[in-house]
Design a protein around this motif. Sequence first.
Motif, PDB file in Angstrom:
ATOM      1  N   ALA A   1      -6.210   4.515  -6.224  1.00  0.00           N
ATOM      2  CA  ALA A   1      -6.153   3.698  -5.007  1.00  0.00           C
ATOM      3  C   ALA A   1      -7.370   3.919  -4.116  1.00  0.00           C
ATOM      4  O   ALA A   1      -7.767   3.032  -3.361  1.00  0.00           O
TER       5      ALA A   1
ATOM      6  N   PRO B   1       0.830  -1.205   0.000  1.00  0.00           N
ATOM      7  CA  PRO B   1       0.000   0.000   0.000  1.00  0.00           C
ATOM      8  C   PRO B   1       0.868   1.260   0.000  1.00  0.00           C
ATOM      9  O   PRO B   1       1.875   1.325   0.700  1.00  0.00           O
TER      10      PRO B   1
ATOM     11  N   SER C   1      -5.943  -1.736  -2.964  1.00  0.00           N
ATOM     12  CA  SER C   1      -4.782  -0.873  -2.757  1.00  0.00           C
ATOM     13  C   SER C   1      -4.368  -0.881  -1.294  1.00  0.00           C
ATOM     14  O   SER C   1      -3.279  -0.445  -0.948  1.00  0.00           O
TER      15      SER C   1
ATOM     16  N   ASP D   1      -4.243   0.392  -8.645  1.00  0.00           N
ATOM     17  CA  ASP D   1      -3.196   1.370  -8.336  1.00  0.00           C
ATOM     18  C   ASP D   1      -2.972   1.333  -6.829  1.00  0.00           C
ATOM     19  O   ASP D   1      -3.931   1.344  -6.060  1.00  0.00           O
ATOM     20  N   MET D   2      -1.713   1.311  -6.432  1.00  0.00           N
ATOM     21  CA  MET D   2      -1.410   1.199  -5.000  1.00  0.00           C
ATOM     22  C   MET D   2      -1.353   2.572  -4.317  1.00  0.00           C
ATOM     23  O   MET D   2      -1.256   2.670  -3.102  1.00  0.00           O
ATOM     24  N   THR D   3      -1.392   3.632  -5.133  1.00  0.00           N
ATOM     25  CA  THR D   3      -1.406   4.989  -4.558  1.00  0.00           C
ATOM     26  C   THR D   3      -2.123   5.912  -5.530  1.00  0.00           C
ATOM     27  O   THR D   3      -2.440   5.519  -6.643  1.00  0.00           O
TER      28      THR D   3
END
Lengths: 150, 77, 427, 349
Positions: C123, C53, C129, C117-119
């Motif tokens: 996210a 994350p 995420s 998308d992790m950010t």
Amino acid sequence: MISGSFRLKTLSGERETLHTGSFQIVTNNPLVADSLSGRYRVCFLKNGSDREVMVKVRDLIHRRHRLLTAPLSGSVKPWETPYRSIMVSSDPCSAVDATSLDLIERAMEVINRSHNYLKTTKPSIDHDFQIVDLSLIESALPSAEAIGRI
Amino acid sequence: MVKEIERAGIPVVHICTVTPISLTVGANRIVPAVAIPHPLGNPELSPGDEYELRRKLVDKALRALMTEVDDQTVFDS
Amino acid sequence: MKLELGYIDIRGIRFGDHNAVEEGILVVNPEPLLKPVLEDPLIKTAHFEIAAPGESIRITPVKDVIEPRVKVEGKGGVFPGMVSKVDTVGSGKTNVLRGMAVVTAGPIVGFQEGIIDMTGVGADYTPFSQLHNLVLVMEPVEGFVQREYEKAARLAGLRTAAAIGELARNLTPDETVVYETPTIAETFSEELKNLPRVGYVMMLQSQGLLHDTYVYGVDAKRTLSTLIGATEVMDGAIVSGNCVSACDKNTTYHHQNNPVIHDLLAVHGQSINFVGVIITNENVYLDDKIRSSDWTAKMAQYLSLDAAIVSQEGFGNPDTDLIMNCTKLEKQGIRTVIITDEYAGQDGRSQSLADADALANAVVTGGNANELIILPRMDRVIGTLGYVDKIAGGHAGSLQPDGSIQAELQVITGATNEMGFNRLSAR
Amino acid sequence: MSTYRIVHYINQFFGQIGGEEQAHIPAEKRPGPVGPGLAFKQHFGGEAEIVATIICGDSWFNENLDLAKKTVLEMVREEAPDLFIAGPAFNAGRYGVACGTISDAVKTELGIPSLTGMYEENPGADMFRTKVLTVATSNSAAGMRKAVPAMAKLALKLLKGERVGASAEDGYLPDGVRRNFFEKKRGSARAIDMLLKKLSDKPFETEYPMPSFDRVPPMPAIKDITRATIAIVTSGGIVPKGNPDHIESSSASKYGSYNIEGVNDLTSESYETAHGGYDPVYANKDADRVIPVDVLRQYEKEGKIGKLHNWFYTTVGNGTAVASAKKYADEIAEKLISHEVDAVILTST
């Protein structure tokens, strides 16, 4: 296979019971035409658009044929895939089927709207769209064929 | 559209092929028609017979307009 | 049925020379885990990547998200009928690696979607995420048959999750929660009989390639609506074989953590009497739709339900199943709330659903999937951006020269989930 | 930093001129804020100011609609504001209609963003909520304290070009545009809350209202059909050959009115269908198959009906697409009434 509609004699008169075995597939997908024409009645609209497939189906419904599969089948969005295959009864019923009409009109509304979207479908993925569309209509075949079998 | 005209105070008879749709759109007097591409005709008949068919449908529609209804009514006979 | 879930919190993933969970860190040695994956003749390459994350990472195209679990006590194993032999799950004890997932990624067809998308903005829309993701990136051999490769990729993901879950067999959970569901007789007990009888109708996508769901290994399209225990679902009885409609397909993770089941169990015995779960399919053939929704209504009546929550999966013709289920229940006097999402166009002005009925007067929405968002460039891409231009036919998502993506929300995995997994809504 | 300029529209009552007895006063413009405008001032926090207030009698506005619109528009144009605010009108019907009318006009004709506020049952709300952002207020002026901050907040968003949130977030009446936002609870929990309310017959609010299907009570029957004027209306798209008004084949944005004085029979030379929703072959060959002009003319001659109205009205509509037709249906109804039509035969394909 028995085709057409059974007419059931009852005390209160004649009424329609069940559309039976015989069906046709309206498609613009060459892969469906190739794969299924041998075994089933396929109405192939070569180079037709998804909208043209729907118009053809709609006209059949107006002529009292019954819609057998969901016109918006699949979660590949109508604004993504150019291919569509729809199953319709081969023979007309005694009246226009309101459910069929409602479904095709709602589907056409979605299609009409989707044509406002940009179309950039690439030929390289064409074949994959064909395969998924074939798979969707094939998934209806066991159910369609089961009817009328005794 | 049926509703807006009736709401304005004019009785409407709806001649429509698919009566469930007519019921959904809120028509009060409904006469079932022949077919979607030709609600008041039938191209398979001779011109004389087709006119006769249309005349009967119009008669039915006029009769519907002359009939008091308190709910949505389909005049199918 | 009584199921004890032992949650082991995962706070990170790293590669190492062995496989283990050590003080909340999953250590992954890829080689032994990849070996069975690569034994499948259809899978050409496979490797792992790690995404945490907050990292500037984009995972795409995502096929499935799976929570690793291990059956510690009681009947059956993980993913019965798929990975373990067919046996009824939902009782005993299962350990869960909480806070992480195995994500499968890679091409199956040429127009795949699915972005995590992790950010950044993206996210916010995907629940995944927030997880430590072990991403299994696979590539098919040349000239593969899609249907067979989908199966290979599906099984590879489930088996990998099972292997990771196995590492938690002998660990002591950070938290243990007991979930218990009543038998029919118990729902008429003194303490429950005065509460409203509520059921959950779970609709499963079941239309063909890329649109399938499996129940104990059975393709849901060849089933009639049936009853299933809430804890069976929590224990992995249902898995996803669905690769399209990223925003509103239910991944295996969603099934394992079904929010409706979770939240109904939380108020069971207090404000409601949670009687049972009915699963029903979403087929292409119209008579199947009629039959399945009839069956749903019959079963709801058989259970003497007062009310039901109906959740949908997918868009378009499932709206027809949804409305059929809802109206048939309402006509029997069973009060319903439906959970869906919307395709109201980029301007939000079009009809949201492909079907409608006045009886569907209580709707929860997961949001408008057509809404446009701009996903910023990420430092790292897991998988390939090669599909982004083709995502949803190229216009629902398109890659900009600066690496950002202009996209409709529908490309984001789980964004408008119709089980009500998220807080997103629309008005 | 320069402050944004706002023009504010209020009625004679909020302009502190008087009640109903002063409702006839024409529009006048005063510099700076007046009445509720003073309350707005503190919520703008110095970022925006009301540069002028237009005060107008409710009766004068509604009874002299064209002149009133023109006068007020001119007053607004002179100030060249960044934003126009009307009201809030609460549940005052004529004030609400005036606020809706003028803010819609300012928005479309002057291209200046506009905002109003009223109670959801104000007739003006139904007429204009999809055209102008309308902040939801209570039904009386007692709700001013809540209405002003909500309107001021939205005003600043519009001025700064910020994204407008969903109606539930920003407190305006649903305007037909679906906007995403994050709720406090997840969907499953919201579903359970909603279900519990529904089960206990408490009011609950659906997050997506279905298109409405209301009903109209049937009108009384025609007593004497032989003296009645009957008009034909159709959704089957029958138009004079060549489709002179260019009625679109689907989801038509307009309707046609066509004179059939002296026409005894519709022929393929002179009439066709513009409808794209069905196979047009049969209607193009003989449009009487869709609208029975031939039979009704004959009946008129035979005295079976009083008169066939000399105009027929045509639209293109699928049976299921109901909502879009409402606007021109109202216009058609108005024409029918002004022509003293007694009954309508409406045909659909």
